[in-house]
Each structure stands twice: as C-alpha cells, then as structure tokens.
Design a protein around this motif. Structure first.
Motif, PDB file in Angstrom:
ATOM      1  N   VAL A   1      -2.783  -3.240  -5.295  1.00  0.00           N
ATOM      2  CA  VAL A   1      -1.480  -3.392  -6.135  1.00  0.00           C
ATOM      3  C   VAL A   1      -1.231  -5.116  -5.580  1.00  0.00           C
ATOM      4  O   VAL A   1      -1.045  -5.397  -4.607  1.00  0.00           O
ATOM      5  CB  VAL A   1      -0.214  -2.860  -5.419  1.00  0.00           C
ATOM      6  CG1 VAL A   1       1.204  -3.057  -6.095  1.00  0.00           C
ATOM      7  CG2 VAL A   1      -0.216  -1.480  -5.171  1.00  0.00           C
TER       8      VAL A   1
ATOM      9  N   LEU B   1       5.791  -2.995  -2.598  1.00  0.00           N
ATOM     10  CA  LEU B   1       4.636  -2.794  -3.147  1.00  0.00           C
ATOM     11  C   LEU B   1       3.893  -1.428  -2.564  1.00  0.00           C
ATOM     12  O   LEU B   1       3.130  -0.586  -3.358  1.00  0.00           O
ATOM     13  CB  LEU B   1       3.656  -3.946  -2.301  1.00  0.00           C
ATOM     14  CG  LEU B   1       3.886  -5.380  -2.876  1.00  0.00           C
ATOM     15  CD1 LEU B   1       3.146  -6.121  -2.057  1.00  0.00           C
ATOM     16  CD2 LEU B   1       3.867  -5.392  -4.380  1.00  0.00           C
TER      17      LEU B   1
ATOM     18  N   ALA C   1      -2.690   3.924  -6.212  1.00  0.00           N
ATOM     19  CA  ALA C   1      -3.232   2.807  -6.498  1.00  0.00           C
ATOM     20  C   ALA C   1      -4.351   2.239  -5.360  1.00  0.00           C
ATOM     21  O   ALA C   1      -3.752   2.342  -4.044  1.00  0.00           O
ATOM     22  CB  ALA C   1      -2.506   1.419  -6.955  1.00  0.00           C
TER      23      ALA C   1
ATOM     24  N   ALA D   1       2.121   1.479  -4.927  1.00  0.00           N
ATOM     25  CA  ALA D   1       0.696   2.214  -4.552  1.00  0.00           C
ATOM     26  C   ALA D   1       0.938   3.682  -4.509  1.00  0.00           C
ATOM     27  O   ALA D   1       0.148   4.393  -4.850  1.00  0.00           O
ATOM     28  CB  ALA D   1       0.492   1.467  -3.110  1.00  0.00           C
TER      29      ALA D   1
END
Length: 373
Positions: A172, A160, A169, A164
């Motif tokens: 996520v 993850l 981001a 990101a």
C-alpha cells in the motif's frame, strides 16, 4: 525443564541481563527500553509483546546521530491512533551523540507503548545494515520504515493497514509531504495504478520505503534482503524486488509522511562522490541479483535495468567536478536510448543528447567558462 527468569535493568550504554538461575550476569551490546526480556539470542531479543502474537504492523526506524530530530519522529510514532497490533523497532547505528537518551526520554512519556518498543544497537555499519537489522527483528504482518529526521501523521499506520486489509494488498503506497526550509509540498502519484517497473520513475515517491506498507511474507518467502554496503538507493534495491513479486499494489491518494529534504546545493563534492559510488554499486548488486534469476526475468525488465544504469551515472555531470569523459564511457550503451527515457523531462534529455553527441573537448571548455563565471 523450567524457563529461567530474566530480569532486566536499563543502563545508558548496555542492557544488563541477570540470570537468576545461576546469579550470573553479562553485558549485552544494545539498549532496550521496555518489558521483561523473553528470548535472547546473540545480539537479538524479543520483548514480551503478547508473545509477539497479533502484531499487524512493524515500524522500523534506523537512526545515527539524530539527537536534534529523533524526538519529533518518536513523538509522532507514539501518538499513533493504532494503539494495538503495532510495534516500533528502533535501530541505533552506532550513534555517538545523545540520540539514545532523547529517544528513551520520549518513549518513557508513553507507558502504554513500552511493550511495543524494541531498541537494537550495532556499530556504525550504515543505513542498509541498520534497515536489515530492523527487518530481521520485525514480526508484523506488514513492514514499513520511518527515517529518524522525518515525522508522520497520527493515523498513518492505522489508515494504511485498513486499506491493506480491505484490498488484500501486498503493498500500500501513499503520497507524502516534502518539507523544505521554506515550504511544504505534497508529492502525489499521477495515477491510482502503480506503474510497471519498466515505466516507473526512479524517484522518492515510487521507491522510498517509508510511504509503503509491505506484506512481510513477500520479503520472507523470497528471501529479500537489503544489499550490503550500498547506503544510497538501499530502499530502491529492496523495493524493486518487492514490486516484481507483489500480486497487488494499491495507491492511497493522501499524504501521511513528512519527508524533510535538505537543499541539493548543500551536498559537498565528497558527498556527491559517495552517492555516485553507491549508485554504481547498487547497479552492480541489482545486476548480480538478476543473474541469479531465470533469464526470462532479466529480459522482461531490461528497460528498467537500462534506465537504472543511465540514472546511476548522472551525478558525473553534476557538482564542481563534472567529468563528461567518464560519463560517456560508463554504460555507454545506455546513451543510445536517451530520448526514450520518458521519465526525464524533455529539456534534460536534449542536454544529455548534446553531451553524448558533442566532443569531450567542447564540454571541457564550457565547464571551464561556467566555473569562472
């Protein structure tokens, strides 16, 4: 002025902190397994995790009387492929069983993780307070929660975080495994785009905080905290605000998290009433939050607020003590939009519409007959 050295020794129910400057000591009301204590302020501490630099991910694990399951949870966390830049913040919410001992036993088997583990304790204040305690202690660039009765795939946080970083981001999200007594199912998003808050189902997939990596700056910059005392939907209460302020939300179509779900049939009447109470309390807290924001924000998310109100009262029509009269009189304005709630399956919308249109006396007879059958 030289920094005083603090030596620590682990005890079952407390951490004894020795101050070698004056040879005094005191008992601190939480347990800690790890390295030298660096900072102690009130009931909080920081361990010497490279002076808390370069912590990319904070995994927060609240627990209460989780002796039977916390071992599996902790094992899955200690085995993460992400070896550096991660911290694990366990929050003991006043457990009275052997949860703490079981946790310490698991952590002790992973010496390379000891300086990445924080354990904080508090009296039994509920899951919202425990999650907030974890958020307050966390220092990572990203936060994510993990419940003590669940477990995760070994590469969850590394995977993850990679997304990101690649996508820059703010959030996520990922699919998850739903574990029941008889089978394992995968819950996936219908699209690779997270729906607008007004269109999002108020379900576990969209509003749980254990399948979402969240940039901590959003929580800090907008001073987002869990609403106190509401211990059901507490994740929704935080996440809806994160989604309002997040600039970029990314979905990963892979399941990492194993969510253990008990059958709904096992929910007692008293438990059902407690959940209903907390859902209605959460609506009040969310309404107050919107009242504190610019009026335009409330207008923008009016459909979300309306659907939240309608969903919060649904449990009035479930369980043994169905109360159609109470259901009709609670947020009655939401009943005018029943057929517009597209996230509720059509058969259920039709049943709700009938509940609204037919007289209360009719349903009392129906419920009485069904109760005898």
């Amino acid at each position: 002025m030289t920094r005083k050295t603090l030596l620590t020794t682990f005890c079952r129910s407390s951490l004894t902190v020795y101050n070698t400057g004056d040879l005094s000591f005191r008992q601190v009301p939480f347990c800690f397994y790890g390295a030298e204590l660096k900072v102690l302020t009130g009931n909080r501490y920081l361990c010497n995790m490279d002076e808390n630099k370069d912590i990319r991910v904070s995994v927060i694990v609240p627990f209460y009387n989780a002796e039977e399951c916390i071992g599996r949870c902790a094992e899955s966390l200690m085995r993460q492929t992400m070896r550096n830049g991660i911290e694990f913040v366990f929050v003991n919410d006043g457990s009275t069983d052997g949860s703490m001992e079981r946790l310490i036993t698991v952590v002790s088997q992973y010496p390379h993780r000891r300086q990445q583990v924080k354990i904080e304790s508090q009296s039994n204040l509920g899951s919202a307070a425990a999650r907030q305690r974890g958020n307050d202690s966390a220092v990572g660039d990203y936060l994510i929660h993990c419940d003590a009765d669940d477990w995760v795939e070994t590469d969850m946080y590394e995977s993850l975080l990679a997304v990101a970083d690649r996508e820059n981001a703010d959030v996520v999200c990922s699919s998850f495994f739903m574990e029941t007594r008889n089978r394992t199912m995968v819950r996936r998003f219908k699209s690779d785009r997270f729906p607008n808050l007004n269109d999002a189902p108020l379900d576990t997939l969209h509003f749980a905080i254990w399948n979402k990596l969240v940039r901590r700056d959003i929580i800090m910059d907008y001073e987002l905290r869990f609403f106190p005392n509401a211990n059901c939907w507490e994740d929704l209460g935080l996440l809806f605000r994160v989604l309002i302020f997040a600039k970029k939300v990314v979905i990963v179509d892979r399941a990492f998290y194993h969510y253990r779900r008990e059958p709904n049939a096992s929910m007692s009447t008293s438990r059902m009433e407690k959940v209903l109470h907390d859902h209605l309390l959460m609506v009040d807290e969310i309404e107050k939050w919107f009242d504190s924001q610019p009026a335009e924000l409330r207008r923008q998310y009016a459909p979300f607020i309306r659907f939240l109100r309608f969903t919060a009262k649904i449990k009035m029509l479930r369980g043994k003590n169905k109360d159609i009269e109470r259901w009709k009189s609670t947020y009655p304005e939401t009943n005018r939009h029943i057929m517009a709630y597209k996230n509720i399956p059509l058969p259920y919308r039709l049943l709700f519409l009938m509940a609204e249109k037919l007289p209360v006396g009719f349903w009392k007879i129906v419920f009485r007959v069904l109760g005898k059958s």
